[in-house]
Design a protein around this motif. Structure first.
Motif, PDB file in Angstrom:
ATOM      1  N   THR B  36       0.849  -1.196   0.000  1.00 36.96           N
ATOM      2  CA  THR B  36       0.000   0.000   0.000  1.00 36.96           C
ATOM      3  C   THR B  36       0.877   1.234   0.000  1.00 36.96           C
ATOM      4  N   MET B  37       0.384   2.253  -0.644  1.00 31.64           N
ATOM      5  CA  MET B  37       1.210   3.423  -0.882  1.00 31.64           C
ATOM      6  C   MET B  37       0.365   4.686  -0.757  1.00 31.64           C
ATOM      7  N   ALA B  38       0.878   5.690  -0.034  1.00 28.85           N
ATOM      8  CA  ALA B  38       0.204   6.986   0.047  1.00 28.85           C
ATOM      9  C   ALA B  38       0.933   7.951  -0.863  1.00 28.85           C
ATOM     10  N   VAL B  39       0.220   8.507  -1.826  1.00 31.28           N
ATOM     11  CA  VAL B  39       0.869   9.410  -2.780  1.00 31.28           C
ATOM     12  C   VAL B  39      -0.010  10.639  -2.999  1.00 31.28           C
ATOM     13  N   PRO B  40       0.612  11.761  -3.373  1.00 32.77           N
ATOM     14  CA  PRO B  40      -0.198  12.909  -3.776  1.00 32.77           C
ATOM     15  C   PRO B  40      -0.833  12.618  -5.124  1.00 32.77           C
ATOM     16  N   ASP B  41      -2.004  13.177  -5.331  1.00 34.94           N
ATOM     17  CA  ASP B  41      -2.729  12.914  -6.563  1.00 34.94           C
ATOM     18  C   ASP B  41      -2.306  13.900  -7.645  1.00 34.94           C
ATOM     19  N   TRP B  42      -1.399  13.473  -8.493  1.00 31.93           N
ATOM     20  CA  TRP B  42      -1.008  14.294  -9.658  1.00 31.93           C
ATOM     21  C   TRP B  42      -0.341  13.389 -10.675  1.00 31.93           C
ATOM     22  N   PRO B  43      -0.085  13.918 -11.905  1.00 28.12           N
ATOM     23  CA  PRO B  43       0.370  13.035 -12.979  1.00 28.12           C
ATOM     24  C   PRO B  43       1.559  12.121 -12.643  1.00 28.12           C
ATOM     25  N   PRO B  44       2.634  12.607 -12.009  1.00 26.97           N
ATOM     26  CA  PRO B  44       3.777  11.699 -11.797  1.00 26.97           C
ATOM     27  C   PRO B  44       3.429  10.424 -11.014  1.00 26.97           C
ATOM     28  N   THR B  45       2.513  10.510 -10.068  1.00 29.30           N
ATOM     29  CA  THR B  45       2.154   9.299  -9.320  1.00 29.30           C
ATOM     30  C   THR B  45       1.129   8.462 -10.078  1.00 29.30           C
ATOM     31  N   ARG B  46       0.260   9.137 -10.835  1.00 31.55           N
ATOM     32  CA  ARG B  46      -0.700   8.401 -11.667  1.00 31.55           C
ATOM     33  C   ARG B  46       0.052   7.552 -12.703  1.00 31.55           C
ATOM     34  N   ILE B  47       1.113   8.164 -13.261  1.00 27.34           N
ATOM     35  CA  ILE B  47       1.909   7.445 -14.264  1.00 27.34           C
ATOM     36  C   ILE B  47       2.557   6.213 -13.622  1.00 27.34           C
ATOM     37  N   MET B  48       3.079   6.403 -12.408  1.00 27.85           N
ATOM     38  CA  MET B  48       3.732   5.296 -11.715  1.00 27.85           C
ATOM     39  C   MET B  48       2.768   4.117 -11.549  1.00 27.85           C
ATOM     40  N   LYS B  49       1.577   4.433 -11.105  1.00 28.33           N
ATOM     41  CA  LYS B  49       0.568   3.389 -10.892  1.00 28.33           C
ATOM     42  C   LYS B  49       0.202   2.722 -12.224  1.00 28.33           C
ATOM     43  N   LYS B  50       0.089   3.523 -13.255  1.00 30.59           N
ATOM     44  CA  LYS B  50      -0.300   3.009 -14.566  1.00 30.59           C
ATOM     45  C   LYS B  50       0.772   2.050 -15.086  1.00 30.59           C
ATOM     46  N   PHE B  51       2.028   2.493 -15.006  1.00 31.19           N
ATOM     47  CA  PHE B  51       3.131   1.638 -15.453  1.00 31.19           C
ATOM     48  C   PHE B  51       3.131   0.333 -14.672  1.00 31.19           C
ATOM     49  N   PHE B  52       2.923   0.441 -13.384  1.00 29.17           N
ATOM     50  CA  PHE B  52       2.950  -0.758 -12.539  1.00 29.17           C
ATOM     51  C   PHE B  52       1.880  -1.739 -12.999  1.00 29.17           C
ATOM     52  N   ASP B  53       0.658  -1.242 -13.148  1.00 30.81           N
ATOM     53  CA  ASP B  53      -0.447  -2.133 -13.521  1.00 30.81           C
ATOM     54  C   ASP B  53      -0.243  -2.753 -14.892  1.00 30.81           C
ATOM     55  N   GLU B  54       0.330  -1.962 -15.802  1.00 29.54           N
ATOM     56  CA  GLU B  54       0.433  -2.452 -17.175  1.00 29.54           C
ATOM     57  C   GLU B  54       1.671  -3.315 -17.413  1.00 29.54           C
ATOM     58  N   GLN B  55       2.749  -2.992 -16.695  1.00 27.09           N
ATOM     59  CA  GLN B  55       4.024  -3.596 -17.106  1.00 27.09           C
ATOM     60  C   GLN B  55       4.720  -4.444 -16.064  1.00 27.09           C
ATOM     61  N   TYR B  56       4.414  -4.228 -14.780  1.00 26.81           N
ATOM     62  CA  TYR B  56       5.269  -4.859 -13.774  1.00 26.81           C
ATOM     63  C   TYR B  56       4.999  -6.347 -13.634  1.00 26.81           C
ATOM     64  N   LYS B  57       6.060  -7.164 -13.821  1.00 28.62           N
ATOM     65  CA  LYS B  57       5.961  -8.614 -13.616  1.00 28.62           C
ATOM     66  C   LYS B  57       6.961  -8.990 -12.538  1.00 28.62           C
ATOM     67  N   PRO B  58       6.499  -9.322 -11.348  1.00 25.45           N
ATOM     68  CA  PRO B  58       7.447  -9.644 -10.280  1.00 25.45           C
ATOM     69  C   PRO B  58       8.263 -10.892 -10.605  1.00 25.45           C
ATOM     70  N   LYS B  59       9.571 -10.828 -10.309  1.00 25.85           N
ATOM     71  CA  LYS B  59      10.455 -11.958 -10.630  1.00 25.85           C
ATOM     72  C   LYS B  59      10.173 -13.153  -9.747  1.00 25.85           C
ATOM     73  N   SER B  60       9.643 -12.896  -8.531  1.00 24.95           N
ATOM     74  CA  SER B  60       9.434 -13.977  -7.572  1.00 24.95           C
ATOM     75  C   SER B  60       8.291 -14.897  -7.979  1.00 24.95           C
ATOM     76  N   GLY B  61       7.486 -14.499  -8.935  1.00 28.56           N
ATOM     77  CA  GLY B  61       6.337 -15.307  -9.306  1.00 28.56           C
ATOM     78  C   GLY B  61       5.120 -15.052  -8.445  1.00 28.56           C
ATOM     79  N   ASN B  62       5.293 -14.259  -7.416  1.00 30.54           N
ATOM     80  CA  ASN B  62       4.139 -13.913  -6.588  1.00 30.54           C
ATOM     81  C   ASN B  62       3.228 -12.936  -7.335  1.00 30.54           C
ATOM     82  N   THR B  63       2.011 -12.841  -6.820  1.00 25.58           N
ATOM     83  CA  THR B  63       1.133 -11.822  -7.356  1.00 25.58           C
ATOM     84  C   THR B  63       1.322 -10.579  -6.495  1.00 25.58           C
ATOM     85  N   VAL B  64       1.815  -9.520  -7.083  1.00 23.91           N
ATOM     86  CA  VAL B  64       2.056  -8.309  -6.308  1.00 23.91           C
ATOM     87  C   VAL B  64       1.063  -7.241  -6.736  1.00 23.91           C
ATOM     88  N   LYS B  65       0.415  -6.690  -5.732  1.00 24.19           N
ATOM     89  CA  LYS B  65      -0.550  -5.620  -6.024  1.00 24.19           C
ATOM     90  C   LYS B  65      -0.044  -4.330  -5.422  1.00 24.19           C
TER      91      LYS B  65
END
Lengths: 352, 477
Positions: B36-65
């Motif tokens: 869980t993460m607390a971030v200010p609501d503006w484009p740089p953090t929105r982009i971070m979340k977007k990239f994470f959801d679209e691209q991040y594949k954890p190496k451990s094989g776990n499901t990371v949210k």
């Protein structure tokens, strides 16, 4: 069903579930021991359990003796205690400690926080300064609201076309969120984008900046506050006005009583109580004024109020116990003022 | 209920619990981990979340949210502060202004990451590839020590937003040359070469009333030369004034010199007073709202986007809106440069400036399993590939290999000012007393900005307060 007599009073030492006197005794002893001997985190829970024990004893007692009225209000009292009275007492306790919410240490300092907020040459000066500003805002905002609200009520007590729709329009500011109103007024007063400066610039040919001096900034805040809360005063007064029986006016008209005298002898006695109520509510609220100040000036141009000052100390700087001490000084003042006011109001109503 | 049924119920419940536990253990090979993460609501953090959801594949094989709480900027500190101090232990990651580090590290909320860096050479290498100035500002406590806490989320610096259409206009160029004997800056390079004196000249030159000629046309409304932050709220004057003071040879209270470094005599040194006077002197060339003490970074940005000023010094973080025709009347007329500097005695430009932007930090209650995933996530976030994408999407990167890549300056028009400015970034007050220091200073600066007291009195008051407070806190001997 047989009629049962209520159980005989039990002796103090009987370990019965409804022995609330014993429960209080045990609770107080446990509380004292726990606070003295245990670390704070554990003592907290011991005290909590003791309070629950006492509460349970009261409930069982009420049930066995069939004080069903008491049982029915018990949930409300419990909620009140947990949500309201407990935090109040807790913060009162904190005001005697040196404690900051972002640090783990806590130390008993007695009345030192109070001494600091009232006499320290840096802290006290800021407090008194904010307090004087607050008093100024109380006087200005409340009188503006009372006058405007009263006049609006006199207007809306009469029948005229579109009255119903206009009434809704007039009530709207009260229903808007303060933040929305605050943002609206920052633009309204803005020297580049605002309509106020636009009109004044065209009239005087000079750059008009409302909020760059104390008079202007105070006027801006008072106007915004009056805009929002005059309708509230109006509502209360209007309720009084419509409750005046028509026949009194008719009788007065037959006697050819002047309009002025009609107002003082017929109308005013009906609305006095409500006016007083409006005054009381608005005074208490005005004493807490912070939101508009934050939105419009951030306390600049000598508009810092005690509430905003308190928010900065207790929330931003995490000086919890110092903030608690200021709050209790404030609470004390509000109670004294309110009682003084109620005393005067009662004396006047008895005098007539 | 008889004793027997009670026993039975108990046995059933115990059996159920045991099944759950065994079941839980056997599932451990592919866990679900939520960060869980607390971030200010503006484009740089929105982009971070977007990239994470679209691209991040954890190496451990776990499901990371990644569970992100987007909190509006004006509430951000209050919410984070309340969450941390109330002990609810809700967040694993928190985006933090660099100056909050001291308060929250001392409070025991922010987790030191030295052990994680040492355990993972890859991680250490990535971490060390961050430019040293942002690294010190965003990660170290005590400031510039070897104790590390944060990673850059959105690094930021002040840059000069300027109106090319007005600055490059022939008539204006000619008149400026005639009046000041210097060329009116018009290109990015010319903006970079500006000193504060040049900036002042631009301010004075472009003060136009409604109807006056402006770039060959009568001005539709009053027009002003320059703008920078001069507001009472949060840090909306200190961040600009600090740069002035450092550039002109003065200093702020230096936390790295504690407990020897003093506030009195340093904060109110003659150089600092001169710098503040220079800062105050330019307010007359700004939109009139500056005189009310509410010209914060958002107001000056809005005035610039509405086409009311020729130049505005502001954070890159607010820049995106000025390029978007939906939010900016001047979107197609812009040129960007470095914040003006001060010419040193050796003829070299001095460009000290207060760093902006935010790191994100780990909290102390984050579990081992979460930390493992968190480290992987941070490594991914700081990897050149993702940092390039972030910069292309409107972010900034403090990773050396990324911002030195020739591609970097093509992402956004202000990026050309980024790398050279990084070398000149400093920061203040990572100490727990940050908020007290800041509010008092902002109040005092506001008195000066609104013309109620002079620069000397202002800095004397600030120095006295700081000396007193820091002495009590044991940070000054």
């Amino acid at each position: 069903m047989t009629v049962r007599t209520s159980p005989t009073p039990i002796s103090f030492f009987a370990p019965s579930a409804d022995n609330w006197k014993l429960a209080i005794f045990v609770g107080v002893i446990a509380t004292l021991l726990a606070t003295l001997a245990l670390p704070a985190a554990a003592a907290f829970w011991v005290v909590g359990v003791a309070a629950a024990l006492i509460a349970a004893a009261f409930v069982v007692n009420a049930y066995r003796r069939r004080y069903y009225g008491g049982l029915l209000v018990a949930p409300a009292i419990a909620v009140l205690f947990v949500m309201n009275i407990f935090p109040l007492l807790w913060s009162l306790g904190l005001s005697f400690f040196a404690y900051q919410s972002n640090q783990q240490s806590i130390r008993f300092v007695g009345l030192q926080n109070y001494v600091k907020v009232l006499t320290n040459d840096l802290a006290a000066e800021a407090n008194w300064y904010a307090l004087i500003n607050t008093a100024m805002f109380v006087v200005f905002t409340v009188s503006a609201q009372m006058i405007v609200g009263f006049l609006l009520a006199m207007l809306f007590a009469k029948q005229f076309p579109l009255r119903r729709y206009l009434l809704i329009l007039v009530l709207t500011p009260m229903m808007l969120s303060v933040v929305a109103s605050g943002v609206f007024f920052t633009y309204y007063y803005d020297p580049t984008f605002g309509i106020l400066s636009y009109v004044m610039n065209n009239l005087t040919g000079q750059q008009f900046i409302l909020m760059d001096n104390k008079v202007g900034a105070v006027a801006g805040i008072v106007f915004a506050d009056a805009w929002m809360w005059s309708p509230f005063v109006m509502l209360l007064v209007l309720a009084g006005l419509v409750s005046v029986p028509k026949y009194l006016y008719e009788a007065a008209a037959i006697d050819r009583v002047s309009a002025w005298r009609q107002f003082w002898t017929i109308t005013f006695p009906y609305i006095r109580g409500l006016l007083m109520l409006a005054l009381l509510f608005r005074t208490i609220e005005a004493f807490k004024l912070a939101d508009l100040v934050i939105l419009l000036t951030k306390g600049g141009n000598d508009t810092m109020t005690i509430s905003y000052h308190l928010i900065r100390i207790a929330n931003e700087q995490n000086k919890t116990s110092e903030g608690a001490a200021i709050s209790y000084v404030m609470l004390f003042m509000v109670i004294v003022l309110t009682n003084l006011y109620l005393y005067l109001a009662n004396r006047r109503s008895q005098g007539t | 209920m008889t004793v027997m049924t009670k026993m039975k119920a108990f046995a059933t419940a115990a059996g159920f619990a045991a099944t759950l536990m065994v079941g839980g253990a056997s599932m451990a090979s592919a866990e679900e981990v939520t960060l869980t993460m607390a971030v200010p609501d503006w484009p740089p953090t929105r982009i971070m979340k977007k990239f994470f959801d679209e691209q991040y594949k954890p190496k451990s094989g776990n499901t990371v949210k990644l569970d992100v709480d987007f909190i509006p900027w004006p509430d951000f500190y209050t919410r984070v502060n309340a969450s941390l101090t109330s002990g609810e232990q809700k967040y694993n990651f928190i985006v933090s202004d660099s100056q909050w580090l001291g308060a929250f590290v001392e409070g025991g909320y922010f987790r030191k990451i030295n052990d994680l860096l040492e355990a993972d050479p890859d991680f250490m290498a990535t971490f060390k590839s961050i430019h040293p100035n942002p690294l010190n500002a965003y990660s170290t406590y005590p400031h510039k020590s070897e104790n590390y806490y944060g990673f850059p989320q959105f690094p930021d610096v002040l840059v000069n937003f300027a109106r090319a259409d007005i600055l490059c206009h022939e008539e204006e160029q000619k008149n400026f040359q005639a009046k000041y004997g210097k060329k009116l800056p018009c290109t990015g390079e010319e903006l970079d070469a500006m000193t504060w004196d040049d900036f002042r000249n631009v301010g004075e030159f472009f003060m136009r009333k409604k109807g006056d000629m402006l770039a060959g046309k009568p001005a539709e409304d009053d027009f002003y030369g320059i703008a920078y932050q001069a507001g009472k709220g949060y840090d909306f004057s200190s961040m600009q004034i600090n740069g002035f003071i450092w550039q002109m040879g003065g200093n702020t209270w230096d936390e790295t010199q504690a407990p020897k470094g003093q506030a009195e005599g340093v904060v109110n040194s003659p150089e600092a007073v001169k710098a503040l006077e220079k800062y105050l002197d330019m307010i007359q060339f700004m939109p009139p709202v500056a005189k009310t003490g509410t010209m914060d970074i958002f107001k000056s940005d809005e005035l610039f986007r509405e086409g009311k000023v020729a130049m505005n010094i502001d954070w890159i973080g607010l820049g995106e809106a000025s390029l978007d025709p939906k939010t900016s009347k001047v979107s197609d007329k812009l040129v960007f440069g470095q914040m003006p500097g001060t010419m040193g005695p050796d003829g070299k430009m001095i460009r000290w400036s207060n760093i902006g932007g935010q790191p994100f930090v780990l909290t102390t209650w984050t579990t081992d399993a979460q930390i493992k995933e968190a480290v992987e996530f941070v490594k991914w976030w700081l990897s050149p590939e993702i940092q390039h994408q972030f910069a292309a999407g409107g972010g900034q990167s403090a990773i050396k290999s990324v911002y030195e890549d020739p591609k970097y300056v093509t992402y956004r028009p202000w990026n050309r000012a980024w790398a050279p400015q990084l070398d000149w970034q400093k920061d203040v007050w990572h100490v727990p007393q940050f908020f007290e220091l800041l509010t008092q200073q902002q109040d005092q600066f506001d008195l000066a900005i609104t013309g109620k007291q002079d620069a000397k009195t202002t800095l004397d008051n600030i120095a006295k307060f700081q000396q007193n407070l820091l002495k009590e806190a044991g940070l000054i001997e």
